[in-house]
Write a protein that holds these residues in place. Structure first.
Motif, PDB file in Angstrom:
ATOM      1  N   SER A  91       0.765  -1.266  -0.009  1.00 39.57           N
ATOM      2  CA  SER A  91       0.026   0.064   0.109  1.00 39.57           C
ATOM      3  C   SER A  91       0.918   1.230  -0.040  1.00 39.57           C
ATOM      4  O   SER A  91       0.315   2.284  -0.042  1.00 39.57           O
ATOM      5  N   SER A  92       2.059   0.887   0.190  1.00 41.49           N
ATOM      6  CA  SER A  92       2.885   2.379   0.154  1.00 41.49           C
ATOM      7  C   SER A  92       4.530   2.057  -0.102  1.00 41.49           C
ATOM      8  O   SER A  92       4.810   0.722  -0.007  1.00 41.49           O
ATOM      9  N   GLY A  93       5.313   2.982   0.145  1.00 40.28           N
ATOM     10  CA  GLY A  93       6.719   2.797   0.366  1.00 40.28           C
ATOM     11  C   GLY A  93       7.341   1.817  -0.673  1.00 40.28           C
ATOM     12  O   GLY A  93       7.009   1.841  -1.869  1.00 40.28           O
ATOM     13  N   ILE A  94       8.118   0.951  -0.391  1.00 40.23           N
ATOM     14  CA  ILE A  94       9.003  -0.010  -0.996  1.00 40.23           C
ATOM     15  C   ILE A  94       8.064  -0.959  -1.611  1.00 40.23           C
ATOM     16  O   ILE A  94       8.042  -1.378  -2.864  1.00 40.23           O
ATOM     17  N   LEU A 126       8.913   0.491  15.202  1.00 43.45           N
ATOM     18  CA  LEU A 126       8.311   0.958  16.192  1.00 43.45           C
ATOM     19  C   LEU A 126       9.444   1.127  17.397  1.00 43.45           C
ATOM     20  O   LEU A 126       9.565   0.542  18.216  1.00 43.45           O
ATOM     21  N   LEU A 127      10.620   2.166  17.077  1.00 37.66           N
ATOM     22  CA  LEU A 127      11.761   2.354  17.790  1.00 37.66           C
ATOM     23  C   LEU A 127      11.298   3.167  19.082  1.00 37.66           C
ATOM     24  O   LEU A 127      10.382   3.956  19.188  1.00 37.66           O
ATOM     25  N   GLY A 128      12.059   2.864  20.059  1.00 38.48           N
ATOM     26  CA  GLY A 128      11.814   3.611  21.495  1.00 38.48           C
ATOM     27  C   GLY A 128      12.808   2.856  22.362  1.00 38.48           C
ATOM     28  O   GLY A 128      13.342   1.861  22.137  1.00 38.48           O
ATOM     29  N   PRO A 129      12.787   3.804  23.514  1.00 40.00           N
ATOM     30  CA  PRO A 129      13.691   2.928  24.587  1.00 40.00           C
ATOM     31  C   PRO A 129      13.022   1.683  25.173  1.00 40.00           C
ATOM     32  O   PRO A 129      11.808   1.474  24.848  1.00 40.00           O
ATOM     33  N   PHE A 130      13.843   0.781  25.377  1.00 42.50           N
ATOM     34  CA  PHE A 130      13.296  -0.425  26.022  1.00 42.50           C
ATOM     35  C   PHE A 130      12.726  -0.390  27.546  1.00 42.50           C
ATOM     36  O   PHE A 130      13.339  -0.014  28.238  1.00 42.50           O
ATOM     37  N   GLU A 180      18.570  -5.622   2.142  1.00 44.13           N
ATOM     38  CA  GLU A 180      18.760  -4.738   3.382  1.00 44.13           C
ATOM     39  C   GLU A 180      19.126  -3.163   3.183  1.00 44.13           C
ATOM     40  O   GLU A 180      20.251  -2.957   3.069  1.00 44.13           O
ATOM     41  N   PRO A 181      17.895  -2.525   3.133  1.00 42.41           N
ATOM     42  CA  PRO A 181      17.952  -1.049   3.021  1.00 42.41           C
ATOM     43  C   PRO A 181      18.511  -0.431   4.106  1.00 42.41           C
ATOM     44  O   PRO A 181      18.160  -0.527   5.224  1.00 42.41           O
ATOM     45  N   GLY A 182      19.197   0.851   3.738  1.00 43.42           N
ATOM     46  CA  GLY A 182      19.441   1.692   4.954  1.00 43.42           C
ATOM     47  C   GLY A 182      18.275   2.694   4.892  1.00 43.42           C
ATOM     48  O   GLY A 182      16.998   2.360   4.753  1.00 43.42           O
ATOM     49  N   ILE A 183      18.395   4.047   5.281  1.00 46.22           N
ATOM     50  CA  ILE A 183      17.465   4.859   5.268  1.00 46.22           C
ATOM     51  C   ILE A 183      16.761   5.246   3.889  1.00 46.22           C
ATOM     52  O   ILE A 183      17.455   5.467   2.993  1.00 46.22           O
ATOM     53  N   VAL A 184      15.364   4.868   3.889  1.00 49.73           N
ATOM     54  CA  VAL A 184      14.554   5.244   2.356  1.00 49.73           C
ATOM     55  C   VAL A 184      13.477   6.108   2.834  1.00 49.73           C
ATOM     56  O   VAL A 184      12.846   6.109   4.100  1.00 49.73           O
ATOM     57  N   ASP A 185      12.943   7.073   1.956  1.00 55.49           N
ATOM     58  CA  ASP A 185      12.095   8.011   2.381  1.00 55.49           C
ATOM     59  C   ASP A 185      10.637   7.246   2.270  1.00 55.49           C
ATOM     60  O   ASP A 185      10.091   7.029   1.179  1.00 55.49           O
ATOM     61  N   THR A 186      10.390   6.698   3.382  1.00 54.11           N
ATOM     62  CA  THR A 186       9.161   5.925   3.779  1.00 54.11           C
ATOM     63  C   THR A 186       8.207   6.583   4.649  1.00 54.11           C
ATOM     64  O   THR A 186       8.681   7.447   5.400  1.00 54.11           O
ATOM     65  N   GLU A 187       7.068   6.081   5.009  1.00 51.62           N
ATOM     66  CA  GLU A 187       6.335   6.503   6.073  1.00 51.62           C
ATOM     67  C   GLU A 187       6.614   5.807   7.446  1.00 51.62           C
ATOM     68  O   GLU A 187       5.954   6.067   8.382  1.00 51.62           O
ATOM     69  N   LEU A 188       7.714   4.798   7.423  1.00 46.83           N
ATOM     70  CA  LEU A 188       7.907   4.066   8.765  1.00 46.83           C
ATOM     71  C   LEU A 188       7.772   4.827   9.802  1.00 46.83           C
ATOM     72  O   LEU A 188       7.449   4.519  10.941  1.00 46.83           O
ATOM     73  N   PRO A 189       8.689   6.017  10.022  1.00 45.49           N
ATOM     74  CA  PRO A 189       8.867   6.689  11.436  1.00 45.49           C
ATOM     75  C   PRO A 189       7.479   7.106  11.772  1.00 45.49           C
ATOM     76  O   PRO A 189       7.348   7.639  13.010  1.00 45.49           O
ATOM     77  N   THR A 190       6.460   7.348  10.823  1.00 37.43           N
ATOM     78  CA  THR A 190       5.293   7.953  11.373  1.00 37.43           C
ATOM     79  C   THR A 190       4.558   6.929  12.317  1.00 37.43           C
ATOM     80  O   THR A 190       3.580   7.339  13.067  1.00 37.43           O
ATOM     81  N   HIS A 191       4.882   5.527  12.325  1.00 37.94           N
ATOM     82  CA  HIS A 191       3.981   4.897  13.106  1.00 37.94           C
ATOM     83  C   HIS A 191       4.825   4.714  14.582  1.00 37.94           C
ATOM     84  O   HIS A 191       4.478   4.110  15.511  1.00 37.94           O
ATOM     85  N   ARG A 203      10.561   9.379  17.603  1.00 38.63           N
ATOM     86  CA  ARG A 203       9.808   9.700  16.303  1.00 38.63           C
ATOM     87  C   ARG A 203      10.363  10.978  15.895  1.00 38.63           C
ATOM     88  O   ARG A 203      10.647  10.974  14.654  1.00 38.63           O
ATOM     89  N   GLN A 204      10.488  11.984  16.765  1.00 41.58           N
ATOM     90  CA  GLN A 204      11.092  13.399  16.081  1.00 41.58           C
ATOM     91  C   GLN A 204      12.252  13.152  15.684  1.00 41.58           C
ATOM     92  O   GLN A 204      12.862  13.670  14.500  1.00 41.58           O
ATOM     93  N   VAL A 205      13.490  12.541  16.481  1.00 44.54           N
ATOM     94  CA  VAL A 205      14.716  12.411  15.994  1.00 44.54           C
ATOM     95  C   VAL A 205      14.805  11.527  14.634  1.00 44.54           C
ATOM     96  O   VAL A 205      15.550  11.820  13.614  1.00 44.54           O
ATOM     97  N   VAL A 206      14.055  10.364  14.767  1.00 48.49           N
ATOM     98  CA  VAL A 206      14.030   9.479  13.460  1.00 48.49           C
ATOM     99  C   VAL A 206      13.375  10.338  12.072  1.00 48.49           C
ATOM    100  O   VAL A 206      14.038  10.047  11.224  1.00 48.49           O
ATOM    101  N   GLN A 207      12.333  10.905  12.324  1.00 51.96           N
ATOM    102  CA  GLN A 207      11.617  11.526  11.344  1.00 51.96           C
ATOM    103  C   GLN A 207      12.736  12.662  10.556  1.00 51.96           C
ATOM    104  O   GLN A 207      12.825  12.908   9.436  1.00 51.96           O
ATOM    105  N   GLU A 208      13.486  13.238  11.506  1.00 50.56           N
ATOM    106  CA  GLU A 208      14.523  14.162  10.831  1.00 50.56           C
ATOM    107  C   GLU A 208      15.394  13.590   9.748  1.00 50.56           C
ATOM    108  O   GLU A 208      15.656  14.149   9.047  1.00 50.56           O
TER     109      GLU A 208
END
Length: 244
Positions: A17-20, A94-98, A181-192, A199-204
């Motif tokens: 539905s989106s991205g890659i 879904l990144l974040g502190p453990f 194995e992609p690195g950073i690609v312009d997709t909607e992944l950080p928005t989730h 989220r702010q740091v990753v989105q930048e």
């Protein structure tokens, strides 16, 4: 392989539905493949299928729901005669502190990124084996490197990498297995991402991405269109300015 030699081959793309996933479906259709678009967001894949034309089929499916995958596989068999290619692209980051606070995020990543790919492959395996097929698993640079806040995400991708290597050896020569194995690609992944600060740091970083989904799609199409005597097993891709 030329476009004409791909005519009639059927590729199933999860997370289409989106991205890659969406870009890969477009790339495969352009190379002569028929494409089955699998995703939860039916409106998006129906619009994409309409854009791609009669060789595209939109099927609502959730990789965490085996029954929906079985139904999707039956529909691909009925309408296209079965799948020749499976692209396991569906994933969440879904990144974040453990922390116990993010238990649901960890479970979601494991269920989608790892178990989802395993279940989808198990459901479509007989179709892939029928006449010789291709399996493409979309992993990440995080399948090689781990950092603070990406531990469980990295664990799912490391697991995907190990499972892919095992399948490469087990399924040869019936099914070729390729790991992307992609690195950073312009997709909607950080928005989730649910942790606001992360989220702010990753989105930048993603806002500054120089690699677009069609760049990855082009590489996937290249790997799939090599002659059957050649398998491209693993491809690691990063933006030129991404250090790690």
């Amino acid at each position: 392989m030329t476009e004409s030699s791909n005519s009639g081959r059927v590729a199933v793309v999860t997370g289409a539905s989106s991205g890659i996933g969406a870009a890969t479906a477009r790339g495969l259709a352009g190379a002569g493949f028929r494409v089955a678009l699998l995703a939860r967001r039916l409106d998006r894949i129906e619009a994409l299928a309409a854009d791609l034309g009669s060789g595209a089929l939109a099927i609502r499916a959730d990789v965490t729901d085996r029954d929906s995958l079985v139904a999707a596989a039956q529909r691909v068999q009925e309408e296209f005669g079965g799948a020749d290619v499976l692209i396991n692209n569906a994933g969440v980051m879904l990144l974040g502190p453990f922390s116990p606070k993010f238990h649901d995020d960890y479970r979601r990543m494991i269920e989608v990124n790892l178990l989802g790919a395993i279940t989808t492959t198990e459901v479509f395996l007989d179709q892939l084996r029928d006449g010789g097929g291709d399996l493409v698993n979309i992993s990440s640079v995080a399948g090689r490197t781990a950092r603070p806040t990406n531990g469980v995400y990295a664990a799912t991708k490391w697991g995907l990498n190990g499972w892919s290597e095992s399948l490469r050896q087990e399924l040869h020569p019936d099914v070729r297995v390729t790991l992307i194995e992609p690195g950073i690609v312009d997709t909607e992944l950080p928005t989730h991402i649910t942790h606001h600060a992360t989220r702010q740091v990753v989105q930048e970083g993603y806002d500054a991405a120089t690699v677009e989904p069609p760049d990855i799609a082009e590489v996937i199409v290249f790997a799939l269109t090599r002659p059957r005597h050649l398998t491209i097993n693993e491809i690691l891709l990063r933006p030129s300015d991404q250090a790690g």
